[in-house]
Scaffold this motif. Structure first.
Motif, PDB file in Angstrom:
ATOM      1  N   SER A 106      -3.415  -1.453  14.491  1.00 33.02           N
ATOM      2  CA  SER A 106      -3.048  -1.463  13.067  1.00 33.02           C
ATOM      3  C   SER A 106      -4.145  -0.844  12.198  1.00 33.02           C
ATOM      4  O   SER A 106      -3.841  -0.170  11.209  1.00 33.02           O
ATOM      5  CB  SER A 106      -2.732  -2.882  12.591  1.00 33.02           C
ATOM      6  OG  SER A 106      -3.849  -3.720  12.742  1.00 33.02           O
ATOM      7  N   ASP A 107      -5.424  -1.035  12.550  1.00 28.36           N
ATOM      8  CA  ASP A 107      -6.514  -0.406  11.797  1.00 28.36           C
ATOM      9  C   ASP A 107      -6.486   1.113  11.969  1.00 28.36           C
ATOM     10  O   ASP A 107      -6.693   1.864  11.012  1.00 28.36           O
ATOM     11  CB  ASP A 107      -7.869  -0.943  12.241  1.00 28.36           C
ATOM     12  CG  ASP A 107      -8.131  -2.366  11.770  1.00 28.36           C
ATOM     13  OD1 ASP A 107      -7.471  -2.787  10.791  1.00 28.36           O
ATOM     14  OD2 ASP A 107      -8.972  -3.037  12.373  1.00 28.36           O
ATOM     15  N   ILE A 108      -6.237   1.562  13.195  1.00 24.59           N
ATOM     16  CA  ILE A 108      -6.183   3.009  13.458  1.00 24.59           C
ATOM     17  C   ILE A 108      -5.003   3.627  12.719  1.00 24.59           C
ATOM     18  O   ILE A 108      -5.151   4.655  12.048  1.00 24.59           O
ATOM     19  CB  ILE A 108      -6.091   3.286  14.975  1.00 24.59           C
ATOM     20  CG1 ILE A 108      -7.379   2.821  15.669  1.00 24.59           C
ATOM     21  CG2 ILE A 108      -5.840   4.765  15.242  1.00 24.59           C
ATOM     22  CD1 ILE A 108      -7.308   2.835  17.182  1.00 24.59           C
ATOM     23  N   ILE A 109      -3.836   2.999  12.810  1.00 27.97           N
ATOM     24  CA  ILE A 109      -2.640   3.537  12.153  1.00 27.97           C
ATOM     25  C   ILE A 109      -2.797   3.518  10.634  1.00 27.97           C
ATOM     26  O   ILE A 109      -2.434   4.475   9.949  1.00 27.97           O
ATOM     27  CB  ILE A 109      -1.388   2.761  12.586  1.00 27.97           C
ATOM     28  CG1 ILE A 109      -1.095   3.053  14.056  1.00 27.97           C
ATOM     29  CG2 ILE A 109      -0.183   3.112  11.723  1.00 27.97           C
ATOM     30  CD1 ILE A 109      -0.058   2.154  14.683  1.00 27.97           C
ATOM     31  N   GLY A 110      -3.363   2.443  10.097  1.00 26.25           N
ATOM     32  CA  GLY A 110      -3.576   2.365   8.653  1.00 26.25           C
ATOM     33  C   GLY A 110      -4.504   3.455   8.149  1.00 26.25           C
ATOM     34  O   GLY A 110      -4.235   4.096   7.129  1.00 26.25           O
ATOM     35  N   THR A 111      -5.592   3.679   8.870  1.00 25.85           N
ATOM     36  CA  THR A 111      -6.525   4.739   8.480  1.00 25.85           C
ATOM     37  C   THR A 111      -5.889   6.110   8.661  1.00 25.85           C
ATOM     38  O   THR A 111      -6.058   6.998   7.826  1.00 25.85           O
ATOM     39  CB  THR A 111      -7.830   4.633   9.294  1.00 25.85           C
ATOM     40  OG1 THR A 111      -8.374   3.322   9.124  1.00 25.85           O
ATOM     41  CG2 THR A 111      -8.847   5.668   8.841  1.00 25.85           C
ATOM     42  N   LEU A 112      -5.119   6.275   9.729  1.00 23.23           N
ATOM     43  CA  LEU A 112      -4.416   7.543   9.981  1.00 23.23           C
ATOM     44  C   LEU A 112      -3.450   7.845   8.834  1.00 23.23           C
ATOM     45  O   LEU A 112      -3.375   8.982   8.357  1.00 23.23           O
ATOM     46  CB  LEU A 112      -3.680   7.472  11.311  1.00 23.23           C
ATOM     47  CG  LEU A 112      -2.909   8.699  11.750  1.00 23.23           C
ATOM     48  CD1 LEU A 112      -3.851   9.883  11.959  1.00 23.23           C
ATOM     49  CD2 LEU A 112      -2.171   8.413  13.050  1.00 23.23           C
ATOM     50  N   PHE A 113      -2.739   6.830   8.366  1.00 20.55           N
ATOM     51  CA  PHE A 113      -1.811   7.012   7.246  1.00 20.55           C
ATOM     52  C   PHE A 113      -2.549   7.465   5.991  1.00 20.55           C
ATOM     53  O   PHE A 113      -2.154   8.428   5.332  1.00 20.55           O
ATOM     54  CB  PHE A 113      -1.047   5.715   6.977  1.00 20.55           C
ATOM     55  CG  PHE A 113      -0.152   5.783   5.772  1.00 20.55           C
ATOM     56  CD1 PHE A 113       1.083   6.394   5.844  1.00 20.55           C
ATOM     57  CD2 PHE A 113      -0.561   5.244   4.558  1.00 20.55           C
ATOM     58  CE1 PHE A 113       1.909   6.474   4.736  1.00 20.55           C
ATOM     59  CE2 PHE A 113       0.250   5.316   3.438  1.00 20.55           C
ATOM     60  CZ  PHE A 113       1.494   5.931   3.524  1.00 20.55           C
ATOM     61  N   LYS A 114      -3.635   6.768   5.652  1.00 15.14           N
ATOM     62  CA  LYS A 114      -4.399   7.099   4.445  1.00 15.14           C
ATOM     63  C   LYS A 114      -5.006   8.493   4.519  1.00 15.14           C
ATOM     64  O   LYS A 114      -4.978   9.251   3.548  1.00 15.14           O
ATOM     65  CB  LYS A 114      -5.503   6.069   4.223  1.00 15.14           C
ATOM     66  CG  LYS A 114      -5.003   4.697   3.863  1.00 15.14           C
ATOM     67  CD  LYS A 114      -6.148   3.704   3.820  1.00 15.14           C
ATOM     68  CE  LYS A 114      -5.651   2.282   3.737  1.00 15.14           C
ATOM     69  NZ  LYS A 114      -6.714   1.309   3.938  1.00 15.14           N
ATOM     70  N   VAL A 115      -5.575   8.842   5.682  1.00 19.48           N
ATOM     71  CA  VAL A 115      -6.217  10.150   5.847  1.00 19.48           C
ATOM     72  C   VAL A 115      -5.181  11.264   5.777  1.00 19.48           C
ATOM     73  O   VAL A 115      -5.389  12.285   5.119  1.00 19.48           O
ATOM     74  CB  VAL A 115      -7.011  10.201   7.173  1.00 19.48           C
ATOM     75  CG1 VAL A 115      -7.422  11.610   7.517  1.00 19.48           C
ATOM     76  CG2 VAL A 115      -8.237   9.298   7.086  1.00 19.48           C
TER      77      VAL A 115
END
Length: 97
Positions: free
Chosen positions: A75-84
């Motif tokens: 979830s941290d990786i996906i959340g950061t991927l979404f924002k980036v």
């Protein structure tokens, strides 16, 4: 936010709980803040997105594996991927979707 700043400053002084006692002369920098907040660094994720955009899935997957090996949750990786990806200025809108 205050606890994160205090923890970042403590880690920067080399008094962190990870046992390395590496001093950063008390300087709270970007790397230390992301370490304390336990979020993948956006530059690493941006590299991953750029590799995908170039069709270099081997290197993109290698970046993803690095993040996973460092212990970041999905979830941290996906959340950061979404924002980036959302903030990526060089990526066409169609590829962002």
């Amino acid at each position: 936010a205050l606890n994160n700043l205090q923890a970042s400053h403590t880690l920067a002084k080399g008094l962190g709980s990870n046992g390395d006692n590496v001093s950063h002369a008390g300087v709270v920098d970007e790397k230390i803040v992301f370490q304390v907040c336990d979020q993948p660094h956006p530059n690493v994720v941006k590299d991953m997105v750029n590799f995908c955009n170039q069709g270099d899935l081997h290197h993109a997957n290698a970046e993803l594996q690095k993040l996973w090996t460092l212990g970041y949750s999905a979830s941290d990786i996906i959340g950061t991927l979404f924002k980036v990806t959302k903030a990526h200025t060089d990526l066409p809108e169609g590829k962002k979707l």
